[in-house]
Enzyme design. Structure first.
Site, PDB file in Angstrom:
ATOM      1  CG  HIS A   1      -7.640   0.412  -5.910  1.00  0.00           C
ATOM      2  ND1 HIS A   1      -8.685   1.152  -5.388  1.00  0.00           N
ATOM      3  CD2 HIS A   1      -6.535   0.729  -5.164  1.00  0.00           C
ATOM      4  CE1 HIS A   1      -8.242   1.874  -4.364  1.00  0.00           C
ATOM      5  NE2 HIS A   1      -6.947   1.648  -4.210  1.00  0.00           N
TER       6      HIS A   1
ATOM      7  CG  ASP B   1      -2.089   0.925   1.111  1.00  0.00           C
ATOM      8  OD1 ASP B   1      -2.299   1.469   0.022  1.00  0.00           O
ATOM      9  OD2 ASP B   1      -2.793   1.111   2.119  1.00  0.00           O
TER      10      ASP B   1
END
Length: 327
Positions: free
Chosen positions: A236, A162
């Site tokens: 995404h 992330d």
């Protein structure tokens, strides 16, 4: 709205617009404390007093750790900006705009103050929060308090790395710190937070290739996959990449995993700092509505947004000057 503001560098920062520690390095632990200020005059005055003493509260905690990794940013919501600060709100500051897509919804939830607390270990965070809440007394109510931790290899609980797209170097303050486009609020930063709960059983039932297509990166080595055609389902990664004639508009993410295994809760706390609030709003619009609609971000089929709040983290001087309003 999308015009490119003048660049901002460390040379632009003075004592009048010195930012809070927006661009501080990522840490192993963090907490996200969202508070609601009571509406009576005494509570407003007490909240203003505590905000003005933020730097002292931070110093009293940071000095206890020799590595000095402890930082805290405080941000203020639209509802209480004028009562607390007494000035015109920042140009883009407004309540979080809920987004209802064909399948999923980005909810808007209450919140007047955000304390984003970062440290190497949780002991400093707990000590700071305790002292902070003692200082506020009954002037505030706790809306949310989430403790985050850095997971293996900087991954989220979906097992993907992330924060890969975070800006670095001079592009970091350029992407996060308000400059000459809003002089009264230069040195500040817009902040958006959302709490996502993951359905890990459903996610882990997907094949690795399917997960990678949803995220837009390989799982093992974090390599970007090619973008889908313009009219096809986007990953995404692609949906959260905002580009226009001025180039790509970056934000700073300091997302943290959180979990309560005894309650079966596993999630990601999203926090984004940005110089331009519309950039995060566009990201969320593309995620929840789709680009093109109704091809929403498929990560939402496994991750449910349960909160959504917008704040502005003013410069350090703006916070310090609040002491004068109480005289």
């Amino acid at each position: 709205m999308n015009s490119q503001p003048a660049p901002i560098t460390a040379l632009n920062h003075t004592l009048d617009n010195e930012p809070q520690q927006i661009t501080a390095p990522l840490t192993h632990s963090a907490a996200f404390l969202v508070l609601k200020v009571k509406d009576d005059e005494a509570s407003i005055a007490k909240a203003r007093e505590v905000l003005a003493s933020t730097d002292d509260l931070i110093k009293n905690t940071a000095i206890r750790e020799i590595e000095r990794t402890f930082t805290c940013n405080v941000a203020i919501g639209h509802r209480v900006w004028q009562p607390l600060v007494g000035t015109t709100p920042p140009r883009e500051l407004k309540p979080f705009r809920g987004i209802k897509g064909a399948t999923h919804t980005a909810v808007s939830t209450p919140g007047d103050l955000l304390y984003h607390i970062r440290a190497r270990t949780m002991d400093l965070i707990v000590a700071f929060e305790r002292n902070l809440l003692m200082a506020f007394g009954d002037a505030v109510e706790t809306v949310d308090d989430v403790a985050g931790f850095r997971y293996f290899d900087g991954r989220d609980l979906l097992d993907f790395v992330d924060g890969t797209a975070n800006p670095e170097g001079l592009s970091l303050p350029e992407a996060t710190i308000v400059g000459e486009e809003d002089p009264e609020h230069a040195g500040g930063s817009y902040v958006v937070v959302q709490k996502y709960l993951h359905n890990l059983d459903a996610w882990r039932a997907q094949k690795t290739e399917a997960q990678e297509a949803i995220i837009g990166r390989t799982k093992h080595d974090n390599i970007e996959l090619d973008d889908a055609p313009a009219d096809a389902q986007k990953s995404h990664k692609t949906l959260c990449t905002i580009e226009d004639a001025d180039g790509e508009h970056e934000i700073l993410r300091d997302n943290m995993p959180f979990a309560n295994p005894g309650r079966g809760e596993y999630g990601t706390y999203f926090i984004g700092y940005t110089r331009r609030l519309w950039v995060i709003e566009k990201m969320l619009e593309r995620m929840f509505i789709g680009n093109p609609a109704p091809l929403h971000d498929r990560i939402l089929d496994f991750s449910t947004a349960t909160t959504g709040v917008t704040f502005f983290a003013p410069s350090r001087k703006v916070l310090a000057d609040l002491a004068d309003l109480g005289d």
